[in-house]
Design an enzyme around this catalytic site. Structure first.
Site, PDB file in Angstrom:
ATOM      1  N   ALA A  62       0.864  -1.182   0.000  1.00 38.79           N
ATOM      2  CA  ALA A  62       0.000   0.000   0.000  1.00 38.79           C
ATOM      3  C   ALA A  62       0.900   1.231   0.000  1.00 38.79           C
ATOM      4  O   ALA A  62       2.077   1.145   0.368  1.00 38.79           O
ATOM      5  CB  ALA A  62      -0.869  -0.016   1.251  1.00 38.79           C
ATOM      6  N   GLY A 101       0.444  -5.111   0.690  1.00 34.94           N
ATOM      7  CA  GLY A 101      -0.693  -5.058  -0.229  1.00 34.94           C
ATOM      8  C   GLY A 101      -0.330  -5.584  -1.613  1.00 34.94           C
ATOM      9  O   GLY A 101      -1.199  -6.106  -2.330  1.00 34.94           O
ATOM     10  N   GLU A 104      -0.561  -9.192  -1.394  1.00 35.44           N
ATOM     11  CA  GLU A 104      -1.990  -9.508  -1.237  1.00 35.44           C
ATOM     12  C   GLU A 104      -2.726  -9.418  -2.575  1.00 35.44           C
ATOM     13  O   GLU A 104      -3.629 -10.218  -2.845  1.00 35.44           O
ATOM     14  CB  GLU A 104      -2.617  -8.570  -0.191  1.00 35.44           C
TER      15      GLU A 104
HETATM   16  N1  3HC Z   1       4.599   3.477   0.208  1.00 36.78           N
HETATM   17  C1  3HC Z   1       5.113   4.686  -0.066  1.00 36.78           C
HETATM   18  N2  3HC Z   1       6.424   4.899  -0.316  1.00 36.78           N
HETATM   19  C2  3HC Z   1       7.240   3.836  -0.290  1.00 36.78           C
HETATM   20  C3  3HC Z   1       6.771   2.548  -0.006  1.00 36.78           C
HETATM   21  C4  3HC Z   1       5.380   2.381   0.242  1.00 36.78           C
HETATM   22  N3  3HC Z   1       4.868   1.192   0.495  1.00 36.78           N
HETATM   23  N4  3HC Z   1       7.825   1.691  -0.048  1.00 36.78           N
HETATM   24  C5  3HC Z   1       8.897   2.434  -0.350  1.00 36.78           C
HETATM   25  N5  3HC Z   1       8.553   3.727  -0.508  1.00 36.78           N
HETATM   26  C6  3HC Z   1       9.422   4.834  -0.887  1.00 36.78           C
HETATM   27  C7  3HC Z   1      10.505   5.088   0.160  1.00 36.78           C
HETATM   28  O1  3HC Z   1      10.052   5.948   1.175  1.00 36.78           O
HETATM   29  C8  3HC Z   1      11.598   5.700  -0.686  1.00 36.78           C
HETATM   30  O2  3HC Z   1      11.249   7.055  -0.883  1.00 36.78           O
HETATM   31  P1  3HC Z   1      12.395   8.171  -1.038  1.00 36.78           P
HETATM   32  O3  3HC Z   1      13.205   7.772  -2.229  1.00 36.78           O
HETATM   33  O4  3HC Z   1      11.647   9.440  -1.179  1.00 36.78           O
HETATM   34  O5  3HC Z   1      13.204   8.106   0.234  1.00 36.78           O
HETATM   35  C9  3HC Z   1      11.455   4.986  -2.021  1.00 36.78           C
HETATM   36  O6  3HC Z   1      10.139   4.441  -2.040  1.00 36.78           O
HETATM   37  C10 3HC Z   1      12.438   3.852  -2.218  1.00 36.78           C
HETATM   38  O7  3HC Z   1      12.385   3.012  -1.073  1.00 36.78           O
HETATM   39  P2  3HC Z   1      13.725   2.383  -0.435  1.00 36.78           P
HETATM   40  O8  3HC Z   1      14.757   3.447  -0.276  1.00 36.78           O
HETATM   41  O9  3HC Z   1      13.301   1.629   0.757  1.00 36.78           O
HETATM   42  O10 3HC Z   1      14.183   1.412  -1.619  1.00 36.78           O
HETATM   43  P3  3HC Z   1      14.845  -0.024  -1.534  1.00 36.78           P
HETATM   44  O11 3HC Z   1      15.068  -0.427  -2.919  1.00 36.78           O
HETATM   45  O12 3HC Z   1      15.976  -0.022  -0.566  1.00 36.78           O
HETATM   46  O13 3HC Z   1      13.735  -0.968  -0.894  1.00 36.78           O
HETATM   47  C11 3HC Z   1      11.541  -1.911  -0.626  1.00 36.78           C
HETATM   48  C12 3HC Z   1      12.558  -1.227  -1.580  1.00 36.78           C
HETATM   49  C13 3HC Z   1      12.077  -3.268  -0.211  1.00 36.78           C
HETATM   50  C14 3HC Z   1      10.260  -2.047  -1.380  1.00 36.78           C
HETATM   51  C15 3HC Z   1      11.357  -1.016   0.620  1.00 36.78           C
HETATM   52  O14 3HC Z   1      11.084   0.294   0.205  1.00 36.78           O
HETATM   53  C16 3HC Z   1      10.250  -1.446   1.530  1.00 36.78           C
HETATM   54  O15 3HC Z   1      10.443  -2.344   2.311  1.00 36.78           O
HETATM   55  N6  3HC Z   1       9.101  -0.758   1.436  1.00 36.78           N
HETATM   56  C17 3HC Z   1       7.999  -0.955   2.344  1.00 36.78           C
HETATM   57  C18 3HC Z   1       7.237  -2.196   2.027  1.00 36.78           C
HETATM   58  C19 3HC Z   1       6.084  -2.324   2.967  1.00 36.78           C
HETATM   59  O16 3HC Z   1       6.183  -2.145   4.156  1.00 36.78           O
HETATM   60  N7  3HC Z   1       4.938  -2.681   2.398  1.00 36.78           N
HETATM   61  C20 3HC Z   1       3.742  -2.833   3.185  1.00 36.78           C
HETATM   62  C21 3HC Z   1       3.020  -1.528   3.234  1.00 36.78           C
HETATM   63  S1  3HC Z   1       1.608  -1.593   4.286  1.00 36.78           S
HETATM   64  C22 3HC Z   1       0.479  -2.433   3.365  1.00 36.78           C
HETATM   65  O17 3HC Z   1       0.740  -2.845   2.284  1.00 36.78           O
HETATM   66  C23 3HC Z   1      -0.882  -2.584   3.983  1.00 36.78           C
HETATM   67  C24 3HC Z   1      -1.696  -3.540   3.252  1.00 36.78           C
HETATM   68  O18 3HC Z   1      -1.701  -4.773   3.915  1.00 36.78           O
HETATM   69  C25 3HC Z   1      -3.127  -3.055   3.142  1.00 36.78           C
END
Ligand code: 3HC
Length: 701
Positions: A62, A101, A104
Site C-alpha cells: 500500500a 498489499g 496480497e
Molecule cells: N509506500 C510509499 N512509499 C514507499 C513505499 C510504500 N509502500 N515503499 C517504499 N517507498 C518509498 C521510500 O520511502 C523511498 O522514498 P524516497 O526515495 O523518497 O526516500 C522509495 O520508495 C524507495 O524506497 P527504499 O529506499 O526503501 O528502496 P529499496 O530499494 O531499498 O527498498 C523496498 C525497496 C524493499 C520495497 C522497501 O522500500 C520497503 O520495504 N518498502 C515498504 C514495504 C512495505 O512495508 N509494504 C507494506 C506496506 S503496508 C500495506 O501494504 C498494507 C496492506 O496490507 C493493506
C-alpha cells in the site's frame, strides 16, 4: 488506460503493466488503473490476464503516505475482489519484492509466477500494522497456519524457491524475460484447462491445529513485543481464518487493521520507516554527487569491534585486510571472527560453505605497506587520540590517493585526527555499534573538511553492508553517546532517591527499552564508565553523583564479567537477580548523605531518564550536530534499542507535548538542581511557540 497502468493484448493473453516508480506502491491511481484494466479485460479477446510491473519491483505494498489521510476510492478490497472474481484466469508475474498489499494483490490472483531472485512478504508488522487486504486470511489457507503466523508476525520476506515450496507461488520462470515467461505460463494454464483457483474457497481443517496453539503464540510474541500491539491482533486474524468463513474473516481483519492504522504505535513505526530513509540523505549534497569505488577495505585493529566491522564487509563479498601490531594479536582477531561465524552456522543462519567463502575474504597483515591498494580504511583501535593521530599519519604515507580514511572512534575529535594527515578531505568518522556485525546503526561523522563525495560514498557503502546511516557533525560523543550522559546519570541518582535497581530497569523495560540502564552498565562493565569519569573535570561536585557505580567498582563488582554489579548473576544462565546487599547499601549511602528516600513512581523514572535525552537532543539540533530531529530518532532506535513503537526520543517528546517536557524539566531544576537540569533554548522556544520538533524539522527544510 493511464500512464501508470497500461493494458495490451499479446496473442490471447491480456497484459496489465503497472508503472509507478519507485516501488509501484498501491496509490489511488494504481488501484484505479488495475481495477479498470481487469474490468476491461473481462469483455475482450483475452483468455487469461497477466499482472506485471515495470521498474525495479512488483508492487511493494500500500502507499504508506496515504495512511492517516481520508480514504480515496477505489479501496484495495474492491480491486482484489475484481481480480478474484474475474471470469478469466489472472496470473501475477512477480519480480523484485511483492510486499504487503502488493503480495496480497497477487494472492487474489488465481496463479502466481516469479523469477528466482524475487521475494514475497507481508512486512506490515514492521509498520505496527497487519496485512489489511486479506493476507491474514489467504496465507494460512495455502501455506498452513503455522507458516502463515511465522511469516506475518515476523514480517520477513521469503525467497522465491522457498515460497514455491510453501505454496505461496506456483511457478518460477526464466529471469531474462519475465513478461514472456509469464505470458507463456498463462498460455500453458489456458491450454491445460486450469481452473479459476480462488484461495477464498479453501477451508482450513481446525482439527489440524494443536490445542493451545494460538494462546502459546500470543504468549511468545508478547515476550518480544516491546510496546508493539500488532502481533496480538495478527494472531486473532489467523485464528479467525480457521474459525470463520472468508467474508467474516476479512471483516475481522479489516476491523483490527483500522484499529492499528490509527494507533500511536503504528504512527511511530511509520515515522521511523521514513526517518530511516531520510537520514541517509545529506542536506546540501546533490543526488548525483559522484561516489568513489570501494572494492577493498582495510581495518586497523583486530579486536571485537574491528572483527565485527570486517565481517560486515566480507558478508557483502568485499575483501578485507585486517591490520594488527603483531602476529599473535592478528591470529587472535581472526580466530574471534571464525568463532562468530561458527555461531551463525550453528544457529542455521549461514551455510558452512558460505562461512569459508567469507573467511577467505578476510586476510591479515602486520605491515601497513600491504594496505597501499585499499579504497577504504577503518581504524578501530582503543580510544587514544594521540595513537589515532599516529596511525592516521602512517595511513597518509602508505594509502593510495583517493582512499577514504575513517575512524571508528566513539568520542575523539575527528577534525584533530584528520589534521594528522595531508588529506583531511578524505577523513571522516564511521562509528559502528557493538557488536558491529549485528547492530544496525552507523553514525557517519562529518569532519570540517570532509569532501562531499567521501560522505556520499560512506552513506552508500553503509547501506550496502546493511546499516542504517545517520550523519553527525563532530562533538564529544557525537549524537548518540553525547545524549546518553544524562540518561545514565539519572538512573543512578534515582537509586539515591529511593529506587532499587530492579525498579529503575523494570520501568524502562516496560516502556520498551531492550535493557534498563543499570543492567546495561553491568553488561558493558561498570569499570568502563568509572575509568572514563576519572579524567573528567566537568562533573558537578556532588557526592551523590555516580556514588553506587563508583562504590560497586571499588568493591570489585564490575558487572556481569565479575558475576555481580548492580545485580547478582547466575553463574550458568547469566540471569540477573536482585541483590539485597546492593539494596541495603543504597539505603546506607543515602542515609550517610542525609538524602531522604521516598517512593518514586514509574512515571518519574521515565521522565528523569528520558527528558535529559530529549533536552540534549534539542541542543544537538540547535548546534547543527544532527541534521534533523528524525535523524536522532533513527540513532536511538537502531543504535540504542529505543523502542520503535515509541518512534525515538524526539518523536516521543512530540507526543508528550514539548510544553509538558519543558515544564517538567523546570520543575526538576527546582527539585534536583540546575547543575543537572537546564532546559535547552530550542526546547524552550518550541514549548512557548506550541510547536513540535517535527514541525521545526520541516521548517528547516
Ligand atoms: N509506500 C510509499 N512509499 C514507499 C513505499 C510504500 N509502500 N515503499 C517504499 N517507498 C518509498 C521510500 O520511502 C523511498 O522514498 P524516497 O526515495 O523518497 O526516500 C522509495 O520508495 C524507495 O524506497 P527504499 O529506499 O526503501 O528502496 P529499496 O530499494 O531499498 O527498498 C523496498 C525497496 C524493499 C520495497 C522497501 O522500500 C520497503 O520495504 N518498502 C515498504 C514495504 C512495505 O512495508 N509494504 C507494506 C506496506 S503496508 C500495506 O501494504 C498494507 C496492506 O496490507 C493493506
Amino acid at each position: 488506460m493511464s500512464d501508470v497502468v497500461s493494458y495490451e493484448l499479446i496473442g490471447n493473453i491480456g497484459v496489465i503493466s503497472v508503472n509507478h516508480p519507485p516501488v509501484n506502491a498501491l496509490a489511488q491511481v494504481v488501484r484505479e488503473g488495475i481495477l479498470n484494466a481487469v474490468t476491461a479485460a473481462q469483455g475482450d479477446a483475452s483468455e487469461a490476464i497477466v499482472l506485471r510491473c515495470e521498474g525495479r519491483t512488483f508492487i511493494a505494498g500500500a502507499d504508506i503516505t496515504e495512511f492517516g489521510k481520508p480514504p480515496k476510492e477505489p479501496g484495495l478490497a474492491a480491486v482484489l475482489a475484481a481480480i478474484e472474481n474475474s471470469n478469466k484466469l489472472v496470473i501475477a508475474a512477480i519480480h523484485g519484492t511483492a510486499l504487503g498489499g502488493g503480495f496480497e494483490v497477487s494472492l487474489a490472483c488465481h496463479y502466481r509466477c516469479a523469477i528466482a531472485s524475487a521475494k514475497v512478504g507481508l512486512p506490515e508488522v514492521k509498520l505496527g500494522l497487519l496485512p489489511g487486504a486479506g493476507g491474514t486470511q489467504r496465507v494460512p489457507r495455502i501455506a498452513g497456519v503455522k507458516a502463515a503466523l511465522d511469516m506475518i508476525a515476523s514480517g520477513n520476506p521469503i525467497a522465491a524457491d522457498k515460497a514455491l515450496d510453501m505454496g505461496l507461488i506456483d511457478e518460477i520462470v526464466e529471469e531474462a524475460d519475465l513478461q514472456a515467461g509469464a505470458v507463456q505460463y498463462a498460455k500453458d494454464l489456458v491450454e491445460s484447462g486450469a481452473p479459476l483457483r480462488r484461495i477464498r474457497d479453501i477451508t482450513i481443517d481446525a482439527a489440524t491445529i494443536e490445542p493451545g496453539f494460538f494462546d502459546n503464540a500470543r504468549k511468545q510474541l508478547a515476550r518480544r513485543a516491546r510496546g508493539q500491539i500488532a502481533q496480538d491482533k495478527i494472531v486473532s486474524c489467523i485464528e479467525a481464518a480457521v474459525e470463520l468463513p472468508m467474508d467474516k474473516g476479512l471483516q475481522r481483519e479489516r476491523e483490527l487493521f483500522l484499529e492499528l492504522v490509527t494507533s500511536p504505535e503504528s504512527a511511530a513505526m511509520r515515522h521511523i520507516f521514513f526517518a530511516e530513509r531520510q537520514a541517509a540523505k545529506i542536506k546540501g549534497l546533490a543526488k548525483d554527487t559522484p561516489v568513489r569505488e570501494i572494492n577493498k577495505v582495510a581495518i586497523i585493529g583486530g579486536g571485537t569491534m574491528g572483527g565485527g566491522i570486517a565481517m560486515c564487509f566480507a558478508n557483502v563479498d568485499i575483501p578485507v585486510v585486517m591490520v594488527e601490531i603483531n602476529d599473535e594479536a592478528l591470529q587472535r582477531g581472526l580466530n574471534i571472527i571464525r568463532k562468530n561465524y561458527k555461531i551463525t552456522v550453528q544457529k542455521g543462519k549461514l551455510d558452512a560453505d558460505k562461512m569459508e567463502d567469507r573467511l577467505g575474504l578476510i586476510t591479515g597483515t602486520t605491515d601497513y605497506a600491504d594496505i597501499a591498494d585499499v579504497d577504504l580504511v577503518i581504524e578501530a583501535i582503543f580510544e587514544n587520540l594521540e595513537l589515532k593521530k599516529e596511525i592516521f599519519a602512517k595511513l597518509d604515507s602508505v594509502c593510495k590517493p583517493g582512499a577514504i580514511l575513517a575512524t571508528n572512534t566513539s568520542y575523539q575529535d575527528v577534525n584533530a585526527i584528520a589534521e594528522a594527515t595531508s588529506r583531511p578531505q578524505d577523513v571522516l568518522g564511521m562509528h559502528f555499534f557493538s557488536p558491529a556485525n549485528v547492530m544496525k546503526l552507523l553514525e557517519v561523522v562529518r569532519g570540517e573538511k570532509t569532501a562531499d563525495d567521501v560522505l556520499a560514498t560512506s552513506m552508500k557503502i553503509g547501506k550496502k553492508i546493511g546499516k542504517v546511516c545517520a550523519l553527525s557533525r563532530v562533538c564529544y560523543g557525537f549524537i548518540g553517546n553525547r545524549m546518553l550522559g544524562g540518561y545514565g546519570r539519572e538512573a543512578q541518582l534515582l537509586l539515591m532517591d529511593g529506587c532499587t535497581p530492579t525498579q529503575v530497569d523494570s520501568a524502562l523495560e516496560s516502556f520498551g527499552m531492550a535493557m534498563g540502564p543499570l543492567a546495561m552498565g553491568d553488561l558493558a562493565g561498570l569499570d568502563v564508565g568509572y575509568k572514563a569519569r576519572q579524567g573528567r573535570t566537568d562533573l558537578p561536585d556532588d557526592p551523590k553523583l555516580y556514588r553506587m557505580g563508583n562504590l560497586l567498582v571499588e568493591m570489585g563488582r564490575h558487572g556481569q564479567k565479575t558475576g555481580s554489579g548492580f545485580y547478582k548473576y547466575d553463574a550458568e544462565t547469566r540471569k540477573r537477580i536482585s541483590d539485597p546487599e546492593v539494596e541495603a547499601m543504597i539505603k546506607q549511602e543515602a542515609a550517610k548523605l542525609n538524602v531522604e528516600q521516598r517512593d518514586i513512581s514509574d512515571q518519574e523514572i521515565l521522565q528523569r531518564c528520558f527528558y535529559p535525552l530529549i533536552n540534549e537532543g534539542a541542543r544537538i539540533l540547535e548546534e547543527g550536530i544532527a541534521q534533523r530531529p528524525s535523524d536522532i530518532d533513527v540513532v536511538y532506535v537502531f543504535g540504542y534499542a529505543f523502542p520503535v513503537a515509541k518512534g525515538g526520543p524526539m518523536h516521543y517528546a512530540d507526543q508528550i507535548g514539548l510544553k509538558n517536557v519543558y515544564d517538567k524539566i523546570c520543575e526538576f531544576r527546582e527539585s534536583y538542581g540546575e547543575q543537572y537540569w537546564q532546559p535547552a533554548p530550542l526546547l524552550k522556544q518550541l514549548a512557548e511557540a506550541g510547536k513540535t520538533f517535527a514541525e521545526w524539522g520541516s521548517e528547516q527544510g
